[in-house]
Scaffold this motif. Sequence first.
Motif, PDB file in Angstrom:
ATOM      1  N   GLY A  37       0.909  -1.326   0.075  1.00  0.00           N
ATOM      2  CA  GLY A  37       0.010   0.000  -0.014  1.00  0.00           C
ATOM      3  C   GLY A  37       1.021   1.507  -0.199  1.00  0.00           C
ATOM      4  O   GLY A  37       0.527   2.237  -0.624  1.00  0.00           O
ATOM      5  N   GLU A  38       1.788   1.296   0.930  1.00  0.00           N
ATOM      6  CA  GLU A  38       2.780   2.307   1.039  1.00  0.00           C
ATOM      7  C   GLU A  38       3.680   2.623  -0.479  1.00  0.00           C
ATOM      8  O   GLU A  38       3.915   3.702  -0.809  1.00  0.00           O
ATOM      9  N   THR A  41       1.632   4.382  -2.890  1.00  0.00           N
ATOM     10  CA  THR A  41       1.686   5.800  -2.465  1.00  0.00           C
ATOM     11  C   THR A  41       2.746   6.653  -2.686  1.00  0.00           C
ATOM     12  O   THR A  41       2.792   7.782  -3.392  1.00  0.00           O
ATOM     13  N   ALA A  44       3.426   7.303  -6.454  1.00  0.00           N
ATOM     14  CA  ALA A  44       2.573   8.216  -7.066  1.00  0.00           C
ATOM     15  C   ALA A  44       3.211   9.638  -6.762  1.00  0.00           C
ATOM     16  O   ALA A  44       3.377  10.547  -7.532  1.00  0.00           O
ATOM     17  N   ARG A  45       3.859   9.690  -5.468  1.00  0.00           N
ATOM     18  CA  ARG A  45       4.325  10.892  -5.014  1.00  0.00           C
ATOM     19  C   ARG A  45       5.626  11.390  -5.341  1.00  0.00           C
ATOM     20  O   ARG A  45       6.033  12.343  -5.502  1.00  0.00           O
ATOM     21  N   GLU A  68      -1.569  -1.890 -10.054  1.00  0.00           N
ATOM     22  CA  GLU A  68      -1.881  -0.343  -9.968  1.00  0.00           C
ATOM     23  C   GLU A  68      -0.791   0.547 -10.511  1.00  0.00           C
ATOM     24  O   GLU A  68      -1.321   1.426 -10.940  1.00  0.00           O
TER      25      GLU A  68
END
Length: 248
Positions: A37-38, A41, A44-45, A68
């Motif tokens: 999950g991280e 993130t 994306a960042r 994803e």
Amino acid sequence: MTMFTVLVVEDERKIRDLLRAYLEHDGFSVLSTWSGGEAITLAARAAPDLVVLDLRLPDVPGEEVARELRRTSEVPILVLTAKTATEDRIHCLELGADDYLTKPVSPREVVLRVRAILRRLHGGTSEEQPRSYGSGELLLDRTRHTVTVRGHAVELTNTEWLLLTSLANVPGRVYSRYELINRTRGYDFEGYERAIDSHVRNLRHKVEADHRHPRIIETVIGAGYRLGLHADRSIPTATEPSHTTNTG
């Protein structure tokens, strides 16, 4: 010298720290996490240049992380997996992975694979001019890493880009599946040849006016694939010595 950023996604701390140490020693900037999950993130960042992804994660399965990442970006993915069956290997590639290694892995080999992927994507293209095919139907700009088909920009995965540009090196020349897997992946394994058909199928959906009757990427039965468009004279294409031709 450009510093590339690598995101390492590995739940075993000892392996994660070892990979970080080797990559940083080789000049890479490294982000790391144990969580799928991280990882999504962070990707994306931070927009890393490449992701090293373990498939066995405690929260989000690595396969879902790969899907994803592919839905949101074209970042290269090097998969780490304990599975060794040919079907599992092909599945990794069909998920959108650019390469993979089976565990236990050598940290040095991980670094070499990372460098090879980035070299294939970024190396040696800084001074190339855009190339046009089929009276402008297809335009490849290797410097900007862009593809235009019939006047419209097309988004490709890294493997699709390498496949298309490999075929475009010499339009009309037949490239065998064996040769294409080596050109796009950089290594030799018979089982991977079947994955080329899947990538070609996906690529045709993006670039052909009618993927059921392809004219840009043609199949040569029993031999492989070729670019069906001619090279426009205004922008010359590369030539290759005859001894490199492999249509087996």
